[in-house]
Scaffold this active site. Structure first.
Site, short mmCIF file in Angstrom:
data_model
loop_
_atom_site.label_atom_id
_atom_site.label_comp_id
_atom_site.label_asym_id
_atom_site.label_seq_id
_atom_site.Cartn_x
_atom_site.Cartn_y
_atom_site.Cartn_z
CG HIS A 22 101.80 71.07 -61.53
ND1 HIS A 22 103.04 70.71 -61.08
CD2 HIS A 22 100.99 70.03 -61.24
CE1 HIS A 22 102.99 69.51 -60.52
NE2 HIS A 22 101.75 69.07 -60.62
CE LYS A 46 101.37 61.51 -52.53
NZ LYS A 46 100.94 62.46 -53.55
NE ARG A 95 99.87 63.76 -65.75
CZ ARG A 95 100.62 63.33 -64.77
NH1 ARG A 95 101.88 63.66 -64.69
NH2 ARG A 95 100.11 62.53 -63.84
CB SER A 133 106.52 66.27 -59.76
OG SER A 133 105.70 67.39 -59.93
#
Ligand code: PNS
Length: 167
Positions: A22, A46, A95, A133
């Site tokens: 990040h 979430k 990514r 993460s």
């Protein structure tokens, strides 16, 4: 007060927790735009390891060396938060190809909701192309050292929180 000639980019995410991947995207965005706002998403559905306040504080600490970066939380539609912040650019990191499959529908929907707001993608630097993460939390939960993958200060917090959360 916001200067209307400034180009402001908005970097949204869960940041649970912020990673060096990040940070790489944020640092590069900070070079490209006058101001960068990090939007820490509050999403009730979430489950997060860290509270919104903790995620915000870790982002602020990680970005303390970037004078044109500020951090705030947002709730609800991303494009409305971006609009209210006076920004017209959303920055996302990519990514791998799978990220584009996930991001393209959101970018398209966001553009149909607010056509004046563009999503720009920055390709992750190779070092960070496989960092997430979730992966970091998984490895750390099994005792792995993730200090090379997260900003200073995050790894001890992760270790402590995962130890508290362990059955
Ligand atoms: O770090 P994440 O979890 O991949 O970030 C996802 C995030 C927060 C950017 C995404 O869930 C989002 O934009 N949420 C805000 C709600 C919203 O606008 N949803 C509609 C998108 S088309």
């Amino acid at each position: 007060m916001s200067d209307t000639s400034e180009v402001i980019a908005y970097c949204p995410g869960s940041f649970d927790p912020i990673t060096n991947g990040h940070l790489d995207i944020i640092e590069r965005a900070a070079q490209l735009f006058d101001r960068v706002i990090i939007g820490v998403a509050l999403i009730a559905e979430k489950t997060h390891l860290f509270s919104p306040e903790e995620r915000l504080a870790m982002c602020r600490e990680a970005c303390a060396h970037l004078p044109n970066v500020t951090v705030r939380t947002f709730e609800g539609l991303l494009v409305e938060a971006v609009h209210q912040a006076g920004a017209r650019i959303i920055i996302k990191g990519l990514r791998q190809a799978a990220d584009l499959s996930h991001e393209a529908p959101m970018a398209t929907m966001n553009r149909s909701l607010r056509p004046e707001i563009e999503t720009l993608f920055l390709l992750a630097s190779p070092t960070y192309a496989f960092i997430s993460s979730s992966l970091i939390k998984w490895v750390c939960s099994m005792g792995g050292d993730v200090s090379a993958q997260v900003p200073p200060g995050v790894a001890p917090k992760l270790t402590q929180r995962l130890a508290e959360a362990a059955p």
